[in-house]
Design a protein around this motif. Structure first.
Motif, PDB file in Angstrom:
ATOM      1  N   THR A 154     -65.331   7.330  70.945  1.00  0.00           N
ATOM      2  CA  THR A 154     -63.889   7.206  71.120  1.00  0.00           C
ATOM      3  C   THR A 154     -63.321   6.063  70.280  1.00  0.00           C
ATOM      4  OG1 THR A 154     -64.232   5.902  73.151  1.00  0.00           O
ATOM      5  CG2 THR A 154     -63.822   8.251  73.406  1.00  0.00           C
ATOM      6  N   ARG A 155     -64.098   5.016  70.047  1.00  0.00           N
ATOM      7  CA  ARG A 155     -63.611   3.951  69.177  1.00  0.00           C
ATOM      8  C   ARG A 155     -63.467   4.428  67.734  1.00  0.00           C
ATOM      9  NH1 ARG A 155     -66.268  -1.824  71.307  1.00  0.00           N
ATOM     10  NH2 ARG A 155     -64.875  -1.986  73.118  1.00  0.00           N
ATOM     11  N   ILE A 156     -64.324   5.339  67.325  1.00  0.00           N
ATOM     12  CA  ILE A 156     -64.166   5.933  65.991  1.00  0.00           C
ATOM     13  C   ILE A 156     -62.875   6.739  65.928  1.00  0.00           C
ATOM     14  CG2 ILE A 156     -65.087   7.667  64.396  1.00  0.00           C
ATOM     15  CD1 ILE A 156     -67.896   6.719  65.200  1.00  0.00           C
ATOM     16  N   VAL A 157     -62.620   7.533  66.961  1.00  0.00           N
ATOM     17  CA  VAL A 157     -61.393   8.340  66.993  1.00  0.00           C
ATOM     18  C   VAL A 157     -60.168   7.436  66.943  1.00  0.00           C
ATOM     19  CG1 VAL A 157     -60.015   9.916  68.397  1.00  0.00           C
ATOM     20  CG2 VAL A 157     -62.477  10.280  68.188  1.00  0.00           C
ATOM     21  N   VAL A 158     -60.183   6.362  67.702  1.00  0.00           N
ATOM     22  CA  VAL A 158     -59.052   5.430  67.705  1.00  0.00           C
ATOM     23  C   VAL A 158     -58.902   4.756  66.345  1.00  0.00           C
ATOM     24  CG1 VAL A 158     -58.176   3.280  68.695  1.00  0.00           C
ATOM     25  CG2 VAL A 158     -59.122   5.051  70.192  1.00  0.00           C
ATOM     26  N   ALA A 159     -60.038   4.394  65.731  1.00  0.00           N
ATOM     27  CA  ALA A 159     -60.010   3.722  64.432  1.00  0.00           C
ATOM     28  C   ALA A 159     -59.486   4.618  63.325  1.00  0.00           C
ATOM     29  CB  ALA A 159     -61.401   3.209  64.073  1.00  0.00           C
ATOM     30  N   SER A 160     -59.457   5.927  63.547  1.00  0.00           N
ATOM     31  CA  SER A 160     -58.925   6.843  62.538  1.00  0.00           C
ATOM     32  C   SER A 160     -57.454   6.567  62.252  1.00  0.00           C
ATOM     33  CB  SER A 160     -59.093   8.296  62.995  1.00  0.00           C
ATOM     34  OG  SER A 160     -58.155   8.625  64.015  1.00  0.00           O
ATOM     35  N   GLY A 161     -56.752   6.002  63.230  1.00  0.00           N
ATOM     36  CA  GLY A 161     -55.338   5.721  63.058  1.00  0.00           C
ATOM     37  C   GLY A 161     -54.441   6.925  63.213  1.00  0.00           C
ATOM     38  N   ASN A 162     -55.033   8.085  63.508  1.00  0.00           N
ATOM     39  CA  ASN A 162     -54.248   9.310  63.670  1.00  0.00           C
ATOM     40  C   ASN A 162     -53.821   9.435  65.129  1.00  0.00           C
ATOM     41  OD1 ASN A 162     -53.798  12.241  64.309  1.00  0.00           O
ATOM     42  ND2 ASN A 162     -54.208  12.471  62.131  1.00  0.00           N
ATOM     43  N   GLN A 163     -52.511   9.455  65.386  1.00  0.00           N
ATOM     44  CA  GLN A 163     -52.035   9.443  66.765  1.00  0.00           C
ATOM     45  C   GLN A 163     -52.417  10.708  67.522  1.00  0.00           C
ATOM     46  OE1 GLN A 163     -47.639   9.691  67.087  1.00  0.00           O
ATOM     47  NE2 GLN A 163     -47.649   9.956  64.871  1.00  0.00           N
ATOM     48  N   PHE A 164     -52.545  11.839  66.819  1.00  0.00           N
ATOM     49  CA  PHE A 164     -52.957  13.067  67.498  1.00  0.00           C
ATOM     50  C   PHE A 164     -54.442  13.018  67.840  1.00  0.00           C
ATOM     51  CE2 PHE A 164     -49.140  14.381  65.188  1.00  0.00           C
ATOM     52  CZ  PHE A 164     -48.430  14.974  66.210  1.00  0.00           C
ATOM     53  N   PHE A 165     -55.250  12.477  66.931  1.00  0.00           N
ATOM     54  CA  PHE A 165     -56.665  12.318  67.229  1.00  0.00           C
ATOM     55  C   PHE A 165     -56.857  11.418  68.446  1.00  0.00           C
ATOM     56  CE2 PHE A 165     -58.612  13.203  62.744  1.00  0.00           C
ATOM     57  CZ  PHE A 165     -58.095  14.489  62.801  1.00  0.00           C
ATOM     58  N   LYS A 166     -56.068  10.356  68.517  1.00  0.00           N
ATOM     59  CA  LYS A 166     -56.179   9.441  69.659  1.00  0.00           C
ATOM     60  C   LYS A 166     -55.936  10.176  70.972  1.00  0.00           C
ATOM     61  CE  LYS A 166     -54.685   5.280  67.157  1.00  0.00           C
ATOM     62  NZ  LYS A 166     -53.641   4.247  67.057  1.00  0.00           N
ATOM     63  N   GLN A 167     -54.987  11.122  70.947  1.00  0.00           N
ATOM     64  CA  GLN A 167     -54.692  11.890  72.147  1.00  0.00           C
ATOM     65  C   GLN A 167     -55.865  12.780  72.548  1.00  0.00           C
ATOM     66  OE1 GLN A 167     -51.837  11.847  74.149  1.00  0.00           O
ATOM     67  NE2 GLN A 167     -51.390  10.003  72.970  1.00  0.00           N
ATOM     68  N   MET A 168     -56.779  13.040  71.601  1.00  0.00           N
ATOM     69  CA  MET A 168     -57.922  13.904  71.866  1.00  0.00           C
ATOM     70  C   MET A 168     -59.142  13.134  72.372  1.00  0.00           C
ATOM     71  SD  MET A 168     -56.780  16.880  71.142  1.00  0.00           S
ATOM     72  CE  MET A 168     -55.301  17.505  70.339  1.00  0.00           C
ATOM     73  N   ALA A 169     -58.998  11.825  72.514  1.00  0.00           N
ATOM     74  CA  ALA A 169     -60.151  11.010  72.933  1.00  0.00           C
ATOM     75  C   ALA A 169     -60.705  11.465  74.272  1.00  0.00           C
ATOM     76  CB  ALA A 169     -59.768   9.533  72.983  1.00  0.00           C
ATOM     77  N   ALA A 170     -59.835  11.900  75.185  1.00  0.00           N
ATOM     78  CA  ALA A 170     -60.304  12.356  76.497  1.00  0.00           C
ATOM     79  C   ALA A 170     -61.185  13.594  76.365  1.00  0.00           C
ATOM     80  CB  ALA A 170     -59.117  12.655  77.408  1.00  0.00           C
ATOM     81  N   ILE A 171     -60.841  14.470  75.416  1.00  0.00           N
ATOM     82  CA  ILE A 171     -61.664  15.668  75.213  1.00  0.00           C
ATOM     83  C   ILE A 171     -63.012  15.279  74.607  1.00  0.00           C
ATOM     84  CG2 ILE A 171     -61.793  17.944  74.122  1.00  0.00           C
ATOM     85  CD1 ILE A 171     -58.798  18.084  74.131  1.00  0.00           C
ATOM     86  N   VAL A 172     -63.004  14.319  73.692  1.00  0.00           N
ATOM     87  CA  VAL A 172     -64.270  13.847  73.121  1.00  0.00           C
ATOM     88  C   VAL A 172     -65.164  13.289  74.223  1.00  0.00           C
ATOM     89  CG1 VAL A 172     -65.328  12.134  71.592  1.00  0.00           C
ATOM     90  CG2 VAL A 172     -63.292  13.392  70.842  1.00  0.00           C
ATOM     91  N   ARG A 173     -64.589  12.473  75.111  1.00  0.00           N
ATOM     92  CA  ARG A 173     -65.381  11.918  76.219  1.00  0.00           C
ATOM     93  C   ARG A 173     -65.912  13.038  77.112  1.00  0.00           C
ATOM     94  NH1 ARG A 173     -61.136   8.096  76.194  1.00  0.00           N
ATOM     95  NH2 ARG A 173     -60.099   9.152  77.928  1.00  0.00           N
ATOM     96  N   GLY A 174     -65.052  14.000  77.426  1.00  0.00           N
ATOM     97  CA  GLY A 174     -65.494  15.109  78.261  1.00  0.00           C
ATOM     98  C   GLY A 174     -66.581  15.926  77.598  1.00  0.00           C
ATOM     99  N   ALA A 175     -66.444  16.145  76.288  1.00  0.00           N
ATOM    100  CA  ALA A 175     -67.452  16.904  75.544  1.00  0.00           C
ATOM    101  C   ALA A 175     -68.810  16.216  75.606  1.00  0.00           C
ATOM    102  CB  ALA A 175     -67.005  17.075  74.089  1.00  0.00           C
ATOM    103  N   LEU A 176     -68.807  14.901  75.428  1.00  0.00           N
ATOM    104  CA  LEU A 176     -70.063  14.151  75.481  1.00  0.00           C
ATOM    105  C   LEU A 176     -70.675  14.190  76.875  1.00  0.00           C
ATOM    106  CD1 LEU A 176     -68.923  11.104  73.339  1.00  0.00           C
ATOM    107  CD2 LEU A 176     -70.655  12.777  72.679  1.00  0.00           C
TER     108      LEU A 176
END
Length: 239
Positions: A154-176
């Motif tokens: 999730t820190r990688i997703v946040v570091a991307s700087g893309n606001q839509f990607f940041k909104q997807m962090a919860a899905i990344v956590r759930g996927a893992l």
């Protein structure tokens, strides 16, 4: 104000209970009438109506005349909503869902890794390194393993700087949280996981977007292969 906060807390508790019943298939396809549910949860009809309306707004329910409140397929649920994401990942994973989870990661994480390498601040990248250092010393099965892995991704997703990607962090956590228990019980996997994560990290630290994207994709491909070996799934589709 105190009563309003109490009512909101009660509505949230009822929502959580309803969702648990839904994902555990307690109710079947149609929810019981509101008065029955109110008695079941020992709340007023007003509280129950508010809880149901919140689930309706998330595309989880559908009210039909002469039929009642129908539970919609999970594929229709509004996954962009973090609460819905968390609820959806409570359900037992099926092969189709696992395929979709991996395809989502293929779409988001490699590109996010590339963008983290290109755009991430020094603090962002230091945070990714910190998460990796925690991850590398924890074995699968230990209480904090999942948390450390989620933090890295999730820190990688946040570091991307893309606001839509940041909104997807919860899905990344759930996927893992869904795939890790499936793939972490194989001998030698932990060493491979540490190496794969390190490759992504070092590419980001070198500010090499191309290598970061390739390394992230390789990490997910490995997971996909392990999941596919345990479930009858068609290979994930790359876009």
């Amino acid at each position: 104000m105190e009563q309003a906060n109490k009512d909101r807390s009660l509505v949230s508790k009822v929502m959580d209970g309803l969702v648990t019943g839904i994902v555990e298939e307690k109710y079947g396809a149609i929810l019981p009438p509101q008065d029955v549910l109110s008695k079941e949860f020992d709340v007023s009809r007003t509280v129950m109506r508010e809880a149901l309306s919140m689930l309706l707004a998330r595309d989880m329910l559908d009210v039909r005349p002469k039929i009642g409140t129908r539970i919609r397929p999970m594929s229709d649920w509004r996954m962009i909503d973090e609460d819905v994401v968390n609820w959806r990942f409570r359900a037992k994973p099926d092969p189709l869902f696992l395929r979709d989870v991996i395809e989502f990661r293929i779409l988001i994480e490699p590109r996010a890794s590339a963008q983290a390498a290109a755009r991430g601040s020094a603090a962002d990248i230091a945070g990714i390194r910190e998460a990796f250092e925690a991850f590398r010393v924890i074995r699968p099965g230990e209480a904090s393993y999942q948390e450390a892995d989620e933090l890295f991704h999730t820190r990688i997703v946040v570091a991307s700087g893309n606001q839509f990607f940041k909104q997807m962090a919860a899905i990344v956590r759930g996927a893992l949280s869904t795939v890790n228990p499936i793939v972490t019980d194989k001998d030698g996997l932990w060493e491979g996981a540490v190496s794969s994560h390190q490759r992504v990290l070092e590419a980001i630290e070198r500010r090499d977007p191309n290598e970061a994207e390739i390394a992230s994709l390789a990490l997910i491909d490995f997971t996909a292969g392990e999941v596919g070996g345990k479930f009858s799934t068609e290979p994930p589709t790359r876009v």
